[in-house]
Design a protein around this motif. Structure first.
Motif, PDB file in Angstrom:
ATOM      1  N   GLU A 223     -28.586  42.058  -4.217  1.00  0.00           N
ATOM      2  CA  GLU A 223     -27.253  42.178  -3.619  1.00  0.00           C
ATOM      3  C   GLU A 223     -27.275  41.837  -2.131  1.00  0.00           C
ATOM      4  O   GLU A 223     -26.286  41.368  -1.584  1.00  0.00           O
ATOM      5  CB  GLU A 223     -26.721  43.613  -3.808  1.00  0.00           C
ATOM      6  CG  GLU A 223     -26.234  43.874  -5.235  1.00  0.00           C
ATOM      7  CD  GLU A 223     -26.128  45.363  -5.569  1.00  0.00           C
ATOM      8  OE1 GLU A 223     -26.047  45.687  -6.776  1.00  0.00           O
ATOM      9  OE2 GLU A 223     -26.160  46.192  -4.629  1.00  0.00           O
ATOM     10  N   SER A 224     -28.435  42.060  -1.477  1.00  0.00           N
ATOM     11  CA  SER A 224     -28.508  41.760  -0.046  1.00  0.00           C
ATOM     12  C   SER A 224     -28.756  40.274   0.201  1.00  0.00           C
ATOM     13  O   SER A 224     -28.799  39.840   1.352  1.00  0.00           O
ATOM     14  CB  SER A 224     -29.591  42.610   0.621  1.00  0.00           C
ATOM     15  OG  SER A 224     -30.864  42.023   0.462  1.00  0.00           O
TER      16      SER A 224
ATOM     17  N   SER B 231     -30.940  32.684   9.037  1.00  0.00           N
ATOM     18  CA  SER B 231     -30.832  31.865  10.249  1.00  0.00           C
ATOM     19  C   SER B 231     -31.827  30.716  10.224  1.00  0.00           C
ATOM     20  O   SER B 231     -31.652  29.720  10.921  1.00  0.00           O
ATOM     21  CB  SER B 231     -31.024  32.742  11.494  1.00  0.00           C
ATOM     22  OG  SER B 231     -32.406  33.019  11.667  1.00  0.00           O
ATOM     23  N   HIS B 232     -32.902  30.857   9.428  1.00  0.00           N
ATOM     24  CA  HIS B 232     -33.892  29.776   9.329  1.00  0.00           C
ATOM     25  C   HIS B 232     -33.795  29.046   7.990  1.00  0.00           C
ATOM     26  O   HIS B 232     -34.678  28.250   7.657  1.00  0.00           O
ATOM     27  CB  HIS B 232     -35.305  30.341   9.527  1.00  0.00           C
ATOM     28  CG  HIS B 232     -35.570  30.757  10.950  1.00  0.00           C
ATOM     29  ND1 HIS B 232     -35.907  29.852  11.928  1.00  0.00           N
ATOM     30  CD2 HIS B 232     -35.514  31.969  11.549  1.00  0.00           C
ATOM     31  CE1 HIS B 232     -36.073  30.496  13.080  1.00  0.00           C
ATOM     32  NE2 HIS B 232     -35.837  31.784  12.878  1.00  0.00           N
TER      33      HIS B 232
ATOM     34  N   LEU C 147     -34.214  41.527   7.652  1.00  0.00           N
ATOM     35  CA  LEU C 147     -34.983  40.345   7.228  1.00  0.00           C
ATOM     36  C   LEU C 147     -34.061  39.255   6.670  1.00  0.00           C
ATOM     37  O   LEU C 147     -34.292  38.064   6.902  1.00  0.00           O
ATOM     38  CB  LEU C 147     -36.044  40.721   6.182  1.00  0.00           C
ATOM     39  CG  LEU C 147     -36.998  39.574   5.832  1.00  0.00           C
ATOM     40  CD1 LEU C 147     -37.821  39.138   7.044  1.00  0.00           C
ATOM     41  CD2 LEU C 147     -37.937  39.952   4.685  1.00  0.00           C
ATOM     42  N   GLN C 148     -32.995  39.673   5.979  1.00  0.00           N
ATOM     43  CA  GLN C 148     -32.084  38.672   5.425  1.00  0.00           C
ATOM     44  C   GLN C 148     -31.420  37.870   6.552  1.00  0.00           C
ATOM     45  O   GLN C 148     -31.284  36.647   6.454  1.00  0.00           O
ATOM     46  CB  GLN C 148     -31.015  39.369   4.560  1.00  0.00           C
ATOM     47  CG  GLN C 148     -30.240  38.407   3.657  1.00  0.00           C
ATOM     48  CD  GLN C 148     -31.115  37.783   2.577  1.00  0.00           C
ATOM     49  OE1 GLN C 148     -31.819  38.473   1.867  1.00  0.00           O
ATOM     50  NE2 GLN C 148     -31.094  36.442   2.488  1.00  0.00           N
TER      51      GLN C 148
ATOM     52  N   ARG D 152     -31.808  49.922   3.516  1.00  0.00           N
ATOM     53  CA  ARG D 152     -30.741  48.932   3.731  1.00  0.00           C
ATOM     54  C   ARG D 152     -30.908  48.208   5.060  1.00  0.00           C
ATOM     55  O   ARG D 152     -30.714  47.003   5.162  1.00  0.00           O
ATOM     56  CB  ARG D 152     -29.366  49.606   3.667  1.00  0.00           C
ATOM     57  CG  ARG D 152     -28.997  50.028   2.260  1.00  0.00           C
ATOM     58  CD  ARG D 152     -27.506  50.335   2.110  1.00  0.00           C
ATOM     59  NE  ARG D 152     -27.219  50.792   0.764  1.00  0.00           N
ATOM     60  CZ  ARG D 152     -26.992  49.980  -0.286  1.00  0.00           C
ATOM     61  NH1 ARG D 152     -27.010  48.669  -0.118  1.00  0.00           N
ATOM     62  NH2 ARG D 152     -26.762  50.477  -1.483  1.00  0.00           N
ATOM     63  N   GLN D 153     -31.306  48.949   6.093  1.00  0.00           N
ATOM     64  CA  GLN D 153     -31.548  48.319   7.400  1.00  0.00           C
ATOM     65  C   GLN D 153     -32.680  47.309   7.322  1.00  0.00           C
ATOM     66  O   GLN D 153     -32.593  46.206   7.848  1.00  0.00           O
ATOM     67  CB  GLN D 153     -31.915  49.396   8.418  1.00  0.00           C
ATOM     68  CG  GLN D 153     -30.718  50.019   9.092  1.00  0.00           C
ATOM     69  CD  GLN D 153     -31.141  50.771  10.345  1.00  0.00           C
ATOM     70  OE1 GLN D 153     -32.267  51.268  10.422  1.00  0.00           O
ATOM     71  NE2 GLN D 153     -30.254  50.861  11.312  1.00  0.00           N
TER      72      GLN D 153
END
Lengths: 371, 371
Positions: A61-62, A38-39, A32-33, A26-27
């Motif tokens: 889901e992420s 942000s980009h 990365l998400q 999950r981390q």
């Protein structure tokens, strides 16, 4: 260091066992998400790493846009959890293109192609199936494995796809910067070179009235430098969800970011200066480390000085020369493999260590799907 | 040369496909059986190569004494076709020894061990199961992987086994000359060295009133020189049933003796000087050739000058520099792998080409059984 797998190590009923840690997974996904958001770059993760519908669902889901697969068998399985799938493979033979065209009746299917023959034959299959398949033109940006090398060739393929409007749909450009393993801070130059090559293709397409709505690239080594390829709309990293000694030793993550390990037993200490684990090439693969090929066939968390110097199919030999306190016969140890993707492919099940520390068996849904 | 797989190549419905040729398999089995019979040596083939109950049955029908496996899961599956199974592995952990002891209730089970701890704990499991397990003392003859190195250590283990009469049975000596890859005509010296080491152990046992009724050794490279180890009663070759580029390039057989091949499709020719097959490390493994490590990751029957220089998981890159007539996009080609055992382990099925030329799917019954 803290061993994420310490708890699971004592609880698996047999060895070797592949353990996946949910907290680390999950981390890795959320980090990365956050970068990609942000980009304004989408993530379409390559599912070859985990081969699991359950982990694919966690990726969607992420915030991931869709999924990537290599083979058509994988596409069929992953289409049960996702409606937008890219087959990152020149699926030009009759069996593959027929199955893709059939899947495209009910799902968004996209294929990377690098030949006119591939385009003609996929159009034929899609016409027969009454479906529409999206095509990304595979452009070689330096990996020299697949993909056309010039903007003119890329234009010729794009034009051919556009002519097949109906059975085919021109989705854009596909590339794979798999040759870039430099440290992150040295990637700007090679990625800008990729950016220029892609810019040429896009410009030539535009002047011919063709548009690349998707520009799909990326790999785990380049994931956090994706913004250097300005035209890129999505990235397809695979390994980042689990990580391995390839990404650790190349400096792309820390050892604590590894979300997958093999729990083994020391089965022999009869030969002086050695210990043998019950994980050989049938468990760890014979893949050498990409940036440090002489570092051994994985890393032992409990005995970092014990180098895995030789693998037979079922035996892994640890050289204990530099080990002050060698492991005992019958002891369990935890190995982080060099390359997690083919390693997952060798197992029949994974043990999933959930956030509350319990272990549940997890299927490897697309294991062994090579066609 | 004649391509044994020419017929199957056009008939498999998808690629990559592993094809096994019955005619070649039968020839390979009968040739070794004739040799072994003439020297009064039994064959207990290692089933890790083919992982198939059907091929194991053919081996038993051709005259083999019993079967060898590495792991306990394999022993359970193979016990359905054979009543005398040797687990050529230090199965010392709780899960393995419990399952072995249970199998030994209804089958003759023999285990190679190299530690007092292994002997004590196996005796405990066999006592609990109310069964009797045969033990072969593993003697290191130069491979330096497992096995005790001195005759004194071997005697200590044999004595310990003998003390457990009831749950354990002292069957004899186990060794693996896996370090010997010299050409056949140069094996006399290293095999005589093995013979001397074993002779010392046997002599010491005899003086202590202990007998090695089985002396189990052998490998495919040394199979036809087994008579140089005078005390050897049985050999455990695995690869000889199918052969591969390891046995071909080392001079132990001819290319026409290879009974297994991977049928592939050329899926990309976009990069100049290269062709890409749809078999990468997930199909061929990353195993280099033992005696000619730079010869590539397998051998292409149709284009012998095309070297397989790089594998990704799903891509095999053929260097066409020395190819006068390069293969065409979409063409099927036949690859003989470097190492057939782990290669079989990666497939989900084999296609069995029977004597009449028809193809039938054959299960890989012990695939992925690592524990």
């Amino acid at each position: 260091m803290v061993n994420t797998f310490e708890n699971a190590k004592e609880r698996v009923t047999q060895t070797p066992s592949l353990v996946i840690d949910e907290h680390t997974v999950r981390q890795n996904l959320s980090r990365l998400q956050t970068y990609a958001d942000s980009h304004k770059i989408a993530i379409r993760p390559h599912t070859k790493t985990h081969k699991s519908q359950q982990l694919a669902r966690m990726q969607l889901e992420s915030g991931c846009r869709g999924l990537t697969v290599a083979k058509v068998g994988e596409a069929a399985v992953m289409s049960e959890v996702c409606d937008d799938i890219l087959i990152a493979y020149p699926a030009i033979d009759l069996s593959r293109r027929t199955r893709i065209a059939e899947l495209a009746r009910n799902h968004t299917m996209r294929v990377a192609l690098d030949s006119l023959q591939g385009i003609d034959s996929l159009a034929e299959s899609a016409t027969a199936a009454g479906s529409c398949v999206g095509v990304l033109v595979d452009v070689n940006v330096g990996m020299n494995r697949t993909g056309v090398s010039t903007a003119q060739e890329a234009l010729a393929l794009a034009t051919a796809v556009a002519r097949y409007e109906g059975p085919l749909r021109l989705d854009g450009i596909f590339f794979y910067p798999g040759h870039i393993w430099e440290p992150a801070q040295e990637q700007q130059a090679p990625l800008q070179e990729v950016d220029e090559r892609l810019g040429e293709v896009i410009e030539l397409w535009r002047s011919a009235g063709l548009q690349a709505s998707i520009v799909s690239g990326g790999s785990t080594p380049t994931a956090y430098q994706s913004h250097w390829v300005s035209s890129q709309t999505e990235i397809r990293p695979g390994t980042h969800i689990l990580n391995d000694m390839n990404t650790v030793r190349a400096g792309f993550c820390d050892l604590r970011d590894c979300g997958a390990a093999i729990v083994c037993t020391i089965v022999s200490t009869a030969v002086s200066g050695k210990a043998v684990i019950d994980a050989g090439s049938k468990t760890l693969t014979n893949d050498r480390n990409v940036t440090q090929p002489d570092s051994g066939f994985g890393h032992c968390l409990e005995y970092p000085a014990a180098r895995i110097t030789r693998l037979s199919e079922e035996h892994g030999e640890l050289d204990l020369s530099d080990c002050a306190n060698p492991p005992a016969l019958g002891e369990r140890v935890t190995i982080i493999p060099n390359h997690i993707c083919p390693c997952v492919n060798l197992q029949t099940q994974m043990q999933f260590q959930t956030l509350d520390g319990s272990l549940t068996a997890m299927e490897i849904d697309t294991r062994g799907m090579t066609s």
